[in-house]
Design an enzyme around this catalytic site. Structure first.
Site, PDB file in Angstrom:
ATOM      1  N   GLY A 108      -1.015 -16.016  -4.403  1.00 55.93           N
ATOM      2  CA  GLY A 108      -0.778 -14.773  -3.654  1.00 55.93           C
ATOM      3  C   GLY A 108      -2.046 -14.021  -3.305  1.00 55.93           C
ATOM      4  CG  ASP A 141      -9.526  -7.685   6.478  1.00 47.44           C
ATOM      5  OD1 ASP A 141      -8.642  -6.842   6.712  1.00 47.44           O
ATOM      6  OD2 ASP A 141     -10.242  -7.652   5.462  1.00 47.44           O
ATOM      7  CB  ILE A 192     -14.969   1.277  -2.739  1.00 52.16           C
ATOM      8  CG1 ILE A 192     -14.780   0.040  -3.628  1.00 52.16           C
ATOM      9  CG2 ILE A 192     -16.392   1.781  -2.786  1.00 52.16           C
ATOM     10  CD1 ILE A 192     -15.599  -1.170  -3.189  1.00 52.16           C
ATOM     11  CD  GLU A 215      -1.514 -11.898   4.079  1.00 57.78           C
ATOM     12  OE1 GLU A 215      -0.336 -12.150   4.383  1.00 57.78           O
ATOM     13  OE2 GLU A 215      -1.889 -10.796   3.646  1.00 57.78           O
ATOM     14  CB  VAL A 259      -0.972   0.000   1.203  1.00 61.67           C
ATOM     15  CG1 VAL A 259      -1.767   1.298   1.251  1.00 61.67           C
ATOM     16  CG2 VAL A 259      -1.919  -1.194   1.113  1.00 61.67           C
ATOM     17  CE  LYS A 277     -10.740  -4.501   4.888  1.00 58.76           C
ATOM     18  NZ  LYS A 277     -10.627  -5.536   3.834  1.00 58.76           N
TER      19      LYS A 277
END
Lengths: 326, 326
Positions: A187, A201, A136, A190, A14, A205
């Site tokens: 890939g 995760d 987004i 993980e 990132v 969020k």
């Protein structure tokens, strides 16, 4: 033109995408923000590692204080991942007069209230767009132009890895274990897929989405969360027979004045806009009391898409800095 | 708190929806904008007509100058429809120091350059969110947080009436004429459906989308436009056999440095995100050089959804006014 200096904490996927986006579209950003934007320093673990994107060697440092205590740095962009030391770095940045932009959902969701109140106390901003659904621009929309709405329903496909696995199971009739192995080889997943497949995760969020759209912060550990490990091919086939599609859905709903929330696999009617969101794509469906149904769809991860979200937050922050300097 | 006064030109479907949205969610808007928002006057054709939404009788006037020349009015919201007198009113508002928000795509697309340059000359803003895709906050996203992208592709389903007709033809096997008649009876299509079915409305919206996302203004009359009058059931069935869906698509694409644009019926692959957009819903699909594919989906028309878009623009304008008064 005035200059806005950026310090980048992290130069992984990132971080490199953010750097690339900022320079690839520098003239667009500067024309809009009406300031000159420059990455002044980048925190990395090692000065000698090969980089995903090229940047001048003199930008790199292994000492966070070179950024957090640099009086010339206006915006600290935190893209390290993990709760610590990321959260402490963000706090130190805010205590030292720097605006913060983060794409690190684990740290942001874990310490949301502390970070936001510290920013307010110091009359600074902290922005989170890159934390939720990658490229987004859902948080910006919800916190600005859609503010003239009260939201009573949010449904999101917020994790690309699990959506990829569920799509391959449904479309190719492969078992969870086989698809996970394939995704790891490619890939898309993980080596330790726990945070993704167990819904952690997505819960991070959802915590941020609820806080920013409904004004109600719930720590991710308090969100009832079920992942996709136990979704079988039989479950998926049974859903298909009923014209439904199983998706890992992060949901927040106000019902009789009460906020309900969860992350869990749900069988959506095939006509629902989220049912057709395939592979690694993300989407967020919201219902507002004026705008009614809205859905945002796009890439929920990836270097450049998430870099685009971070760069958008940098642009908005630079605009605020410029307006204060007028 | 400081006060921001709004003058509303028009109190039809969108005007009433704007008024309702502003008051229904007044506390949310004021908390975000940090100013008090108030509708001070409303221009109507007749003082005695029944209203879609209740408002105090003393707000109404039949004289536009009561709004355009009122020194206390900060924002003029134009929701009259049609090119004139709407365009002249907007110009007069800008010449008299008022920010403008419009949901009138015909006037905005016809006189885009004049309106924008007049606003710039007077250091005012003009905002268009309600003109394109109703409640979907696409223009705000493209002109702010997505600015860190260069867009080389836009595809939109921008007209709800034609999408409703094409959906009914495809799902129920009905002819164009039969569906149109039914839609007119239900109020989904106008008695004179020309602007919708011939693609004129979609061309107005594409003109604004291109101008605001690609920086290239093309007058709607210069956009090659084909409507849906000649789409037959046979065309639709043939597409279905090829796993495709016919949609009226507004398209702008940069190819070899050249901008191509059109409004025309296109057979989209069923896997394309736009293929599943049904009935009166709108959607805009864009491709940016950082964010890659994005789609925004929602209600492209209607009193409250469009009112939500206008209210969002009012909120952003009020924030600008508040920041200048600091």
């Amino acid at each position: 033109m005035k200059k806005v200096n950026i310090g980048l904490l992290g130069f992984g996927n990132v971080g490199a995408g953010t750097y690339e986006t900022l320079y690839m579209n520098k003239s667009h950003i500067e024309k809009e923000a009406k300031v000159d934007i420059q990455v002044k320093k980048i925190l990395v673990n090692s000065l000698d590692k090969p980089r995903l994107v090229e940047a001048p060697q003199e930008l790199f440092t292994t000492n966070a204080d070179d950024i957090l205590l640099d009086k010339d740095i206006d915006i600290v962009v935190e893209v390290l991942g993990g709760v610590e030391p990321a959260a402490s770095y963000m706090k130190k940045a805010l205590e030292n007069g720097k605006h913060v932009v983060t794409a690190n959902k684990a740290a942001a969701a874990d310490q949301f209230e502390d970070l936001v109140s510290l920013a307010e106390k110091n009359k600074l901003t902290i922005k989170f767009e890159g934390c939720v659904a990658g490229g987004i621009p859902i948080l910006n929309a919800i916190t600005t132009v859609l503010k003239a709405n009260q939201f009573d329903e949010i449904l999101g496909i917020l994790n690309g890895t699990t959506n990829y696995i569920l799509t391959k199971m449904a479309d190719e009739g492969l078992s969870y274990d086989n698809v996970l192995k394939d995704a790891q080889e490619k890939g898309f997943a993980e080596a330790d897929p726990t945070a993704d497949v167990d819904g952690i995760d997505a819960a991070n969020k959802l915590s941020l989405l609820m806080a920013l759209s409904m004004g109600k912060y719930v720590h991710p550990s308090q969100i009832p969360t079920v992942g996709i490990r136990n979704v079988t091919l039989e479950d998926i086939e049974k859903a298909q027979q009923d014209n439904k599609t199983i998706k890992l859905i992060a949901e927040a709903k106000i019902k009789d004045g009460q906020l309900d929330y969860s992350v869990k696999p749900m069988a959506l009617d095939n006509e629902h806009p989220l049912a057709r969101v395939k592979n690694e794509f993300n989407a967020v469906f919201v219902k507002g009391n004026a705008v009614d149904e809205l859905m945002f769809y796009g890439r929920g991860a990836g270097s450049l898409p998430t870099g685009s979200a971070v760069a958008g937050d940098v642009l908005r922050t630079a605009q605020i800095i410029a307006s204060h300097r007028r």
